[in-house]
Design a protein around this motif. Structure first.
Motif, PDB file in Angstrom:
ATOM      1  N   ALA A  21       0.837  -1.196   0.000  1.00 45.65           N
ATOM      2  CA  ALA A  21       0.000   0.000   0.000  1.00 45.65           C
ATOM      3  C   ALA A  21       0.872   1.246   0.000  1.00 45.65           C
ATOM      4  CB  ALA A  21      -0.902  -0.003   1.240  1.00 45.65           C
ATOM      5  N   ALA A  22       0.356   2.330  -0.612  1.00 44.47           N
ATOM      6  CA  ALA A  22       1.104   3.580  -0.653  1.00 44.47           C
ATOM      7  C   ALA A  22       1.242   4.150   0.751  1.00 44.47           C
ATOM      8  CB  ALA A  22       0.377   4.584  -1.564  1.00 44.47           C
ATOM      9  N   ARG A  23       2.384   4.750   1.004  1.00 50.32           N
ATOM     10  CA  ARG A  23       2.639   5.341   2.319  1.00 50.32           C
ATOM     11  C   ARG A  23       1.809   6.604   2.486  1.00 50.32           C
ATOM     12  NH1 ARG A  23       5.996   9.257   4.373  1.00 50.32           N
ATOM     13  NH2 ARG A  23       6.914   8.863   6.443  1.00 50.32           N
ATOM     14  N   GLY A  24       1.095   6.703   3.602  1.00 50.06           N
ATOM     15  CA  GLY A  24       0.288   7.875   3.870  1.00 50.06           C
ATOM     16  C   GLY A  24       1.145   9.066   4.221  1.00 50.06           C
ATOM     17  N   PRO A  25       0.552  10.274   4.243  1.00 47.59           N
ATOM     18  CA  PRO A  25       1.325  11.474   4.559  1.00 47.59           C
ATOM     19  C   PRO A  25       1.792  11.458   6.014  1.00 47.59           C
ATOM     20  CG  PRO A  25      -1.017  11.964   4.495  1.00 47.59           C
ATOM     21  CD  PRO A  25      -0.865  10.562   3.994  1.00 47.59           C
ATOM     22  N   PRO A  26       2.930  12.052   6.313  1.00 46.68           N
ATOM     23  CA  PRO A  26       3.401  12.102   7.696  1.00 46.68           C
ATOM     24  C   PRO A  26       2.473  12.932   8.563  1.00 46.68           C
ATOM     25  CG  PRO A  26       4.744  13.491   6.287  1.00 46.68           C
ATOM     26  CD  PRO A  26       3.833  12.714   5.388  1.00 46.68           C
ATOM     27  N   SER A  27       2.464  12.655   9.840  1.00 44.65           N
ATOM     28  CA  SER A  27       1.606  13.398  10.752  1.00 44.65           C
ATOM     29  C   SER A  27       2.123  14.795  11.008  1.00 44.65           C
ATOM     30  CB  SER A  27       1.495  12.631  12.085  1.00 44.65           C
ATOM     31  OG  SER A  27       0.922  11.361  11.883  1.00 44.65           O
ATOM     32  N   VAL A  28       3.457  14.958  10.959  1.00 47.02           N
ATOM     33  CA  VAL A  28       4.081  16.228  11.316  1.00 47.02           C
ATOM     34  C   VAL A  28       5.106  16.625  10.266  1.00 47.02           C
ATOM     35  CG1 VAL A  28       5.420  17.497  13.036  1.00 47.02           C
ATOM     36  CG2 VAL A  28       3.826  15.722  13.759  1.00 47.02           C
ATOM     37  N   SER A  29       5.044  17.882   9.853  1.00 46.32           N
ATOM     38  CA  SER A  29       6.087  18.460   9.006  1.00 46.32           C
ATOM     39  C   SER A  29       6.797  19.539   9.812  1.00 46.32           C
ATOM     40  CB  SER A  29       5.497  19.077   7.731  1.00 46.32           C
ATOM     41  OG  SER A  29       4.854  18.095   6.943  1.00 46.32           O
TER      42      SER A  29
END
Length: 237
Positions: A2-10
């Motif tokens: 599965a594609a990696r989801g966006p990070p929680s924190v930038s």
């Protein structure tokens, strides 16, 4: 897979001549987020450093991976550097902070969860917060600047000139659309605009420790720009 989801924190990390500090602050951030189970990315926004900061950032990208370290070159004041960095941020929360080892990030997330705040700001002037390693002149400048902002703007926050904050991404985007200041005034305007727009702000007392390596960019020109920006905000908000 599965594609990696966006990070929680930038984390938006503006740099200028931070080749000695950058590996340490990146390691501390990576350890903090990993220990807390928080997915993250660090966006390094360099202001054309002549000391090799960009080369160090390149090596960090190889060590941690391009999904964790994003490198950008940006030759403008710090306020617009954050705006530029936002173009590459995919986290649900945005942390803005200095790269000089003066800031520690864990308490901001605890405070956000506690009060579900739109913004959590580090404060040197409340509770057990404080400043360590500054000479008397620097302390007087900081205290004086903060006192003037409190008298003229009455923002309902104790530290407007600090640069260590946690934002909901959508809140930061809306504030940046309204913000017109650059440099040191940018931080102050963001809080003033946030209050005007009805966003909730939590504060965390922090112990600000002066940089380990390098020198501050604060000088006479920055002080004059700050005073001009303060008077402009007073007249327009």
């Amino acid at each position: 897979m599965a594609a990696r989801g966006p990070p929680s924190v930038s984390v938006l990390l503006p740099t200028y001549n931070e080749r000695d500090n950058l590996p340490l602050v990146v390691w501390l951030l990576a350890r903090t987020f990993s220990d807390s189970g928080i997915d993250f990315e660090i966006i390094i926004i360099d202001d054309g450093s002549p000391d090799g900061t960009q080369e160090v950032a390149q090596q960090l990208e190889k060590i941690y991976g391009s999904d964790k370290i994003v490198r950008e070159l940006f030759l403008f004041p710090s306020g617009t550097a954050y705006i530029h960095g936002m173009k590459y941020a995919s986290g649900n929360f945005i942390v803005i902070m200095d790269a000089d080892l003066s800031h520690h990030v864990r308490l901001h997330f605890l405070k956000q969860k506690e009060g579900n705040f739109d913004i959590v700001s580090g404060t040197r002037y409340k509770g057990n917060g404080g400043v360590y390693g500054w000479d008397l002149k620097r302390k007087l400048i900081s205290r004086g600047a903060n006192f003037l902002t409190q008298v003229l703007l009455r923002p309902g926050a104790s530290d407007l000139t600090g640069s260590f904050r946690l934002y909901r991404k959508e809140v930061l985007q809306k504030l940046m659309e309204k913000c017109v200041s650059k440099g040191y005034v940018f931080q102050m305007e963001m809080i003033v605009r946030a209050r005007q727009m009805g966003f909730t702000i939590g504060e965390v007392p922090i112990s600000f420790v002066d940089r380990v390596y390098g020198e501050s960019k604060l000088g006479g020109n920055e002080i004059v720009s700050f005073l001009k920006g303060l008077l402009t905000l007073f007249a327009t908000t």
